[in-house]
Write a protein that holds these residues in place. Sequence first.
Motif: not given
Lengths: 163, 65
Positions: A7-13, A70-72
């Motif tokens: 669902r969030r390929p860029m990592g959880a904002a 996470s996105s980090f």
Amino acid sequence: MYVRSRRRPMGAAMSPMLARSLFAALYVLYPLGCILQLGPDTSDDLQLLSVIGLLMVAASFLAFAVLAGSSFQRQAQEPDAKLDERELAQRNRAAYRAFAVLAGIVALALLYMDLRMDFADRIPLWAPTDQAHWNALFWGAIILGLTLPAAFLAWEKEPPLED
Amino acid sequence: MSRKDLAEALGVNPQTVGYLERGDYAPSVELALKIANVFGAPVEMVFSLKPFASLAQIIGNKGEA
């Protein structure tokens, strides 16, 4: 370690403040929890401290699990080809800082063990003795090594707001 | 053009466009040329060593002239 979700390929904002709080909780709760759980001789009256220590370690692993997606953590762990030039530049800076901190910790640990040997007959300094101690140190080193670059990224300048 | 549209055209993270807008990140020559290409303008119209005058300053200067 980065756990990618479909669902969030860029990592959880995640806001930098929340990420910083989770990293701080991870780095404080894990060692304190281990000290409470393994440090004192666990006689009957210290059972409560041991349970509190175990809960603190569990809380630190929870923080680790949240940060893993996470996105980090994505920026810190993704292959180079999946990052743009700004992300790579930030990641390289963070990785260099993390390496310097880890190398410093290793040097201090070696110095401590050396001093312990030198003063063994005068000052009884602590050293890991059984498997539980080494286990705690091992997982602490793994957690630190896996998360420190992302922690430095969380302390970078605030990212711009979305459109 | 939104930040997301520009990021897609450039193949970068939308946050990178935000960092560029804010002046917190200096792009590589390749990325600067790509940005100029998207806007169909020479690169020196998009990037400069000196800060660009704000729109208010430009309008103010025109009013004085």
